[in-house]
Design a protein around this motif. Structure first.
Motif, PDB file in Angstrom:
ATOM      1  N   ALA B   4      64.827 -36.453 -67.384  1.00 53.97           N
ATOM      2  CA  ALA B   4      65.690 -36.673 -68.665  1.00 53.97           C
ATOM      3  C   ALA B   4      66.526 -37.819 -69.097  1.00 53.97           C
ATOM      4  O   ALA B   4      66.270 -38.765 -70.229  1.00 53.97           O
ATOM      5  N   SER B   5      66.948 -38.302 -67.955  1.00 51.64           N
ATOM      6  CA  SER B   5      68.154 -39.983 -68.011  1.00 51.64           C
ATOM      7  C   SER B   5      66.706 -40.301 -68.386  1.00 51.64           C
ATOM      8  O   SER B   5      66.855 -41.004 -69.114  1.00 51.64           O
ATOM      9  N   SER B   6      65.655 -40.939 -68.022  1.00 51.21           N
ATOM     10  CA  SER B   6      64.523 -42.037 -68.347  1.00 51.21           C
ATOM     11  C   SER B   6      64.047 -41.700 -69.629  1.00 51.21           C
ATOM     12  O   SER B   6      63.591 -42.452 -70.133  1.00 51.21           O
ATOM     13  N   SER B   7      63.456 -40.426 -70.143  1.00 51.51           N
ATOM     14  CA  SER B   7      63.559 -40.593 -71.056  1.00 51.51           C
ATOM     15  C   SER B   7      64.301 -40.823 -72.431  1.00 51.51           C
ATOM     16  O   SER B   7      64.139 -41.284 -73.209  1.00 51.51           O
ATOM     17  N   GLN B   8      65.388 -40.910 -71.641  1.00 47.89           N
ATOM     18  CA  GLN B   8      66.995 -41.230 -72.669  1.00 47.89           C
ATOM     19  C   GLN B   8      67.354 -42.796 -72.762  1.00 47.89           C
ATOM     20  O   GLN B   8      66.850 -43.239 -73.342  1.00 47.89           O
ATOM     21  N   HIS B   9      66.877 -42.935 -71.597  1.00 45.79           N
ATOM     22  CA  HIS B   9      66.558 -43.953 -70.668  1.00 45.79           C
ATOM     23  C   HIS B   9      65.604 -45.162 -72.291  1.00 45.79           C
ATOM     24  O   HIS B   9      65.857 -46.061 -73.127  1.00 45.79           O
ATOM     25  N   ARG B  10      64.389 -44.944 -72.497  1.00 45.45           N
ATOM     26  CA  ARG B  10      63.038 -45.423 -73.745  1.00 45.45           C
ATOM     27  C   ARG B  10      63.454 -45.110 -74.855  1.00 45.45           C
ATOM     28  O   ARG B  10      63.779 -45.627 -75.649  1.00 45.45           O
ATOM     29  N   GLN B  11      64.242 -43.255 -75.093  1.00 46.82           N
ATOM     30  CA  GLN B  11      64.603 -43.276 -76.566  1.00 46.82           C
ATOM     31  C   GLN B  11      65.751 -44.513 -76.991  1.00 46.82           C
ATOM     32  O   GLN B  11      65.519 -45.453 -78.549  1.00 46.82           O
ATOM     33  N   VAL B  32      72.816 -43.924 -79.036  1.00 44.30           N
ATOM     34  CA  VAL B  32      73.029 -44.622 -77.450  1.00 44.30           C
ATOM     35  C   VAL B  32      74.067 -44.913 -76.962  1.00 44.30           C
ATOM     36  O   VAL B  32      74.151 -45.609 -76.044  1.00 44.30           O
ATOM     37  N   ASP B  33      75.743 -44.833 -77.969  1.00 43.79           N
ATOM     38  CA  ASP B  33      76.382 -45.270 -77.728  1.00 43.79           C
ATOM     39  C   ASP B  33      76.517 -44.610 -76.377  1.00 43.79           C
ATOM     40  O   ASP B  33      77.200 -44.727 -74.796  1.00 43.79           O
ATOM     41  N   GLU B  34      76.034 -43.627 -76.057  1.00 50.82           N
ATOM     42  CA  GLU B  34      76.144 -42.027 -74.770  1.00 50.82           C
ATOM     43  C   GLU B  34      75.699 -42.918 -73.505  1.00 50.82           C
ATOM     44  O   GLU B  34      75.718 -42.941 -72.844  1.00 50.82           O
ATOM     45  N   HIS B  35      74.367 -43.005 -74.086  1.00 48.25           N
ATOM     46  CA  HIS B  35      73.358 -43.449 -72.472  1.00 48.25           C
ATOM     47  C   HIS B  35      73.568 -45.017 -72.402  1.00 48.25           C
ATOM     48  O   HIS B  35      73.739 -45.258 -71.637  1.00 48.25           O
ATOM     49  N   LEU B  36      75.003 -45.747 -73.278  1.00 52.56           N
ATOM     50  CA  LEU B  36      75.076 -47.163 -73.038  1.00 52.56           C
ATOM     51  C   LEU B  36      75.959 -47.411 -72.058  1.00 52.56           C
ATOM     52  O   LEU B  36      76.048 -47.900 -70.567  1.00 52.56           O
TER      53      LEU B  36
END
Ligand SMILES: [Zn+2]
Lengths: 194, 226
Positions: B4-11, B32-36
């Motif tokens: 899940a986090s890998s797909s979030q990273h790619r997005q 994106v803010d969340e992921h950053l």
């Protein structure tokens, strides 16, 4: 480009459909500098650029009634310009970007401008290694400031293609432009968004 | 990294350029803010893209001469308009003299606001006329069995300087209250008729007006006209 500008552009287009040359002239004068600015990042031949811009407004004059209003007028015009630029570039067979010569020798060479010139050379060389579509995607995003959807509209391709081109371009520049790091503090003083 | 986090990273990675240029939607910006917050790679990539954007923003545009560019486009529009009118009205092959002259004639007529129907009739009568009757073009025109065109009878015959521009011709005709009825013949003679009043006095005044122009080589009344 505000929504108000777009309303104004749409009004000009309606008048162009009614064969109003003054409206075409106003649209031309508003957009010619912008198009020249964008296209000159993709091609250094002025003749080819002028030809592409002339063809663009020729198409606007003939096809104004085909504007469906789904996008902004500016996006529609840029899309036409992109297609004509591709044709002109193929005809003229030169897509080399030689912005290196631009860095004026007469300019006062402060430490900052020296630094900037060096960075500009790196950047120009890096950009020149990219395929035209990748370079155009990058210019549309960073120089002109368009969204992903707008770039897809302009280049006539799916959003995923825009993302893929951007991805490839970023990857290449990452490897080619390590120098971009560390010297950009000086560039922030001079760089500006048009 | 989980799936899940890998797909979030790619997005997030794909969206970074549009976060950098400020065109991402609010929801994209939020995700994106969340992921950053959790991804140092993406934070660093966003910084790099911002630097790249600033470096690219430098204005390198060549001199944009919009006036010269517009003049070229206008010429193209002008050049296109006349042949397209001709193509609609006269899909046959024109003789050399006509190819040379007709665009001019059409342009003059358009400038004068002469209707296209009239133009069509003029073209028709011209191509139907016997070429050997060149100097008697007006006669040929009048004796055609074609329907009467809504043009006045020609009252003046004139020859213009070859260097005369369209604007000058237009001005000379306007000044003399004349319009082109037919022309030019192979001998470059134009037949002109009254644009308004068709009295003898009007024709005399038209002749006087025409003769004041240095571009008018010759102007004389036709037939029963003065
Ligand atoms: Zn990440």
């Amino acid at each position: 480009m505000t929504p108000r500008d777009d309303l104004h552009d749409r009004d000009l287009l309606r008048r162009i459909v009614a064969r109003d040359r003054h409206a075409l002239e106003r649209l031309y004068r508003a957009y010619q500098p912008r198009l020249l600015q964008f296209l000159s990042r993709l091609c250094s031949q002025r003749d080819a650029l002028d030809e592409a811009i002339n063809d663009t407004f020729w198409t606007v004059w003939r096809k104004a009634e085909e504007f469906r209003g789904a996008s902004r007028v500016s996006t529609w015009i840029l899309g036409i310009a992109w297609r004509h630029a591709l044709k002109a570039l193929r005809r003229n067979g030169d897509i080399a970007v030689e912005r290196l010569a631009d860095t004026g020798a007469s300019e006062c060479q402060t430490a900052d401008t020296l630094l900037n010139d060096e960075r500009d050379q790196w950047l120009a060389q890096g950009m020149a290694t990219l395929p035209l579509e990748q370079r155009a995607t990058l210019e549309l995003a960073y120089f002109v400031g368009h969204s992903c959807q707008e770039i897809a509209d302009i280049m006539g391709c799916p959003i995923n293609t825009v993302k893929a081109r951007m991805f490839q371009a970023r990857l290449k520049l990452r490897n080619l432009l390590p120098k971009l790091e560390g010297i950009e503090n000086a560039t922030a003083l001079r760089g500006h968004q048009p | 990294m989980t799936e899940a986090s890998s797909s979030q990273h790619r997005q997030a990675w794909d969206l970074i350029p549009w976060i950098a240029n400020g065109t991402a939607s609010e929801s994209e910006q939020r995700s994106v803010d969340e992921h950053l917050h959790d991804c140092a790679d993406c934070r660093e990539e966003l910084e790099f893209q911002r630097r790249l954007q600033r470096a690219m923003a430098r204005d390198s545009a060549p001199e944009a001469d919009a006036t010269a560019g517009w003049a070229r486009l206008r010429e193209r529009l002008d050049a296109d308009e006349v042949p397209s009118v001709l193509a609609q009205l006269a899909p046959r092959r024109l003789r050399r003299a006509e190819r040379t002259w007709m665009p001019w004639v059409v342009a003059v007529m358009l400038l004068q606001g002469v209707g296209l129907g009239v133009l069509g009739t003029a073209l028709w009568s011209r191509t139907s006329a016997n070429p050997t009757m060149a100097t008697a073009a007006v006669g040929a025109y009048r004796t055609l069995s074609a329907p009467q065109p809504p043009l006045p009878p020609a009252t003046v015959r004139a020859v213009f300087a070859p260097t005369m521009t369209l604007a000058e011709l237009h001005a000379a005709l306007a000044g003399a209250h004349l319009q082109i009825v037919f022309g030019p013949s192979d001998a470059d003679v134009w037949s002109l008729g009254p644009a308004g009043d068709s009295t003898r006095a009007a024709t005399e005044a038209a002749l006087r007006a025409l003769r004041t122009s240095s571009n008018v080589r010759f102007a004389e009344p036709i037939g029963g006209a003065p």
